[in-house]
Design a protein around this motif. Structure first.
Motif, mmCIF file in Angstrom:
data_model
loop_
_atom_site.group_PDB
_atom_site.id
_atom_site.type_symbol
_atom_site.label_atom_id
_atom_site.label_comp_id
_atom_site.label_asym_id
_atom_site.label_seq_id
_atom_site.Cartn_x
_atom_site.Cartn_y
_atom_site.Cartn_z
ATOM 1 N N TYR A 1 0.837 -1.191 0.000
ATOM 2 C CA TYR A 1 0.000 0.000 0.000
ATOM 3 C C TYR A 1 0.881 1.253 0.000
ATOM 4 O O TYR A 1 2.018 1.249 0.466
ATOM 5 N N LEU A 2 0.317 2.320 -0.550
ATOM 6 C CA LEU A 2 1.019 3.594 -0.660
ATOM 7 C C LEU A 2 0.592 4.475 0.513
ATOM 8 O O LEU A 2 -0.576 4.821 0.653
ATOM 9 N N LYS A 3 1.550 4.830 1.359
ATOM 10 C CA LYS A 3 1.252 5.398 2.673
ATOM 11 C C LYS A 3 0.537 6.744 2.634
ATOM 12 O O LYS A 3 -0.153 7.110 3.580
ATOM 13 N N TYR B 1 -1.896 7.621 0.725
ATOM 14 C CA TYR B 1 -3.215 7.549 0.097
ATOM 15 C C TYR B 1 -4.326 8.260 0.884
ATOM 16 O O TYR B 1 -5.256 8.804 0.271
ATOM 17 N N TYR C 1 -3.030 12.565 -1.950
ATOM 18 C CA TYR C 1 -1.780 13.046 -2.521
ATOM 19 C C TYR C 1 -1.589 12.616 -3.974
ATOM 20 O O TYR C 1 -0.978 13.328 -4.768
ATOM 21 N N TYR C 2 -2.109 11.466 -4.324
ATOM 22 C CA TYR C 2 -1.842 10.920 -5.652
ATOM 23 C C TYR C 2 -2.873 11.341 -6.699
ATOM 24 O O TYR C 2 -2.741 10.979 -7.871
ATOM 25 N N ASN D 1 -7.038 8.800 -8.122
ATOM 26 C CA ASN D 1 -6.555 8.766 -6.750
ATOM 27 C C ASN D 1 -5.985 7.387 -6.476
ATOM 28 O O ASN D 1 -5.958 6.527 -7.359
ATOM 29 N N VAL D 2 -5.557 7.176 -5.244
ATOM 30 C CA VAL D 2 -5.119 5.868 -4.784
ATOM 31 C C VAL D 2 -5.906 5.540 -3.527
ATOM 32 O O VAL D 2 -6.025 6.374 -2.630
ATOM 33 N N SER D 3 -6.467 4.336 -3.470
ATOM 34 C CA SER D 3 -7.199 3.874 -2.299
ATOM 35 C C SER D 3 -6.443 2.701 -1.694
ATOM 36 O O SER D 3 -6.646 1.552 -2.066
ATOM 37 N N LYS D 4 -5.522 3.012 -0.821
ATOM 38 C CA LYS D 4 -4.667 2.039 -0.131
ATOM 39 C C LYS D 4 -3.856 1.232 -1.144
ATOM 40 O O LYS D 4 -2.748 1.615 -1.488
ATOM 41 N N TYR D 5 -4.403 0.132 -1.667
ATOM 42 C CA TYR D 5 -3.670 -0.702 -2.618
ATOM 43 C C TYR D 5 -4.057 -0.408 -4.073
ATOM 44 O O TYR D 5 -3.322 -0.782 -4.983
ATOM 45 N N CYS E 1 -4.730 1.670 -7.401
ATOM 46 C CA CYS E 1 -4.458 2.872 -8.198
ATOM 47 C C CYS E 1 -5.638 3.062 -9.146
ATOM 48 O O CYS E 1 -5.840 2.249 -10.060
#
Length: 315
Positions: A208-210, A212, A216-217, A235-239, A241
């Motif tokens: 996961y992208l911290k 999110y 930020y993404y 956006n990004v939702s935890k895991y 994209c």
């Protein structure tokens, strides 16, 4: 007491939401004796009536100069500060012995008093990223600014309607046919990982992208491991994209699986998220400073994408 200790205070406000306050601080570093003798608020008329924060102006008096400083949050509307006509983001009008000494205009087209001062043909340069070489930290922007060589060392703002907003300092700039190629010192990679699976409109990461939770993404650029294929991110939702939709339609899972598979044949499937990408808008504020170097000598400094500049001074 430490060398850089400063006394501070916290001001709180109470009332019905939304609460907004506008603060203006004057900071004067000095040794032995301060130069500032007086600070006054200058009434301002005009400006954007719907702006969240109204324009501000103040007059700072020293033994040598009288400075009028004008600022507004949203540049563009014309304001009048004690006879100074201004439509920019920041303006400095400095007088010495009642005569103009320095006029500095940032992200505006006019800074004039009694028809004396400086004006620019455009408040800012606006362009678009048409190509990226992320590995070499290089973008191509169109149209070509008036003087690419003057861009080195300046900051360029990169935005997109999906939410992207970033700022980079230009390291090199060179003209190419109808465009300009600029490079940055900073690596544009803000996220990368391994592809776990693809669904309609979604590339799922195995880690996961911290950042999110903070959006930020949103608006950033998602690319496959060779950067040959890229998409705008919603956006990004935890895991997950979340790829921006094309005319309301999600990119099919089979297409994403093919593009974000093991393209380079090393047995691993990777993705990269870049801070910017083709289609982003770029802006740089234009600015000009007119200063008096002697009784009969004026010096003009300018920067940005405009070639049209007008200086008016009294005889």
């Amino acid at each position: 007491k430490k060398l850089y200790d400063m006394t501070w205070a916290v001001l709180t406000s109470q009332g019905e939401s939304p609460l907004t306050r506008q603060y203006l601080n004057v900071v004067e570093p000095y040794v032995e004796q301060a130069a500032i003798r007086k600070i006054e608020r200058v009434p301002v008329s005009g400006g954007d009536e719907e702006a969240k924060f109204p324009p501000l102006a103040l007059r700072v008096t020293t033994e040598e100069f009288v400075d009028t400083i004008i600022m507004q949050h949203n540049a563009g509307p014309e304001v009048n500060a004690d006879g100074i006509i201004f439509d920019g983001e920041f303006g400095l009008w400095r007088e010495q012995n009642g005569e103009l000494h320095t006029a500095t205009l940032v992200r505006g087209t006019k800074l004039l008093k009694d028809k004396e001062g400086v004006s620019l043909g455009a408040a800012e340069y606006t362009g678009e990223i048409t190509a990226c070489d992320w590995q070499n930290r290089t973008i191509t922007i169109e149209p070509r600014p008036a003087d690419p060589s003057a861009l080195v060392g300046r900051h360029i703002r990169i935005v997109h309607s999906e939410g992207n907003s970033a700022s980079y300092q230009i390291e090199t700039a060179e003209p190419i046919e109808g465009a300009c190629r600029v490079s940055f010192a900073l690596d544009p990679r803000i996220g990368e990982g391994f592809v776990k699976e693809c669904k309609d409109g979604v590339v799922t990461s195995s880690i996961y992208l911290k950042l999110y939770p903070y959006g930020y993404y949103a608006g950033k650029t998602l690319a496959n491991e060779t950067s040959e294929v890229f998409y705008r991110l919603r956006n990004v939702s935890k895991y997950d994209c979340l790829v921006a939709r094309n005319q309301g339609e999600d990119v099919p899972a089979a297409k994403l699986q093919s593009e974000f598979g093991d393209v380079d044949g090393d047995g691993l499937s990777r993705f990269v998220i870049y801070d910017y990408g083709p289609g982003d808008s770029v802006t740089m504020e234009n600015y000009a400073t007119l200063s008096r170097q002697g009784p009969h000598t004026l010096r003009l400094q300018q920067g940005g994408g405009t070639e049209e500049i007008t200086v008016v001074v009294k005889e």
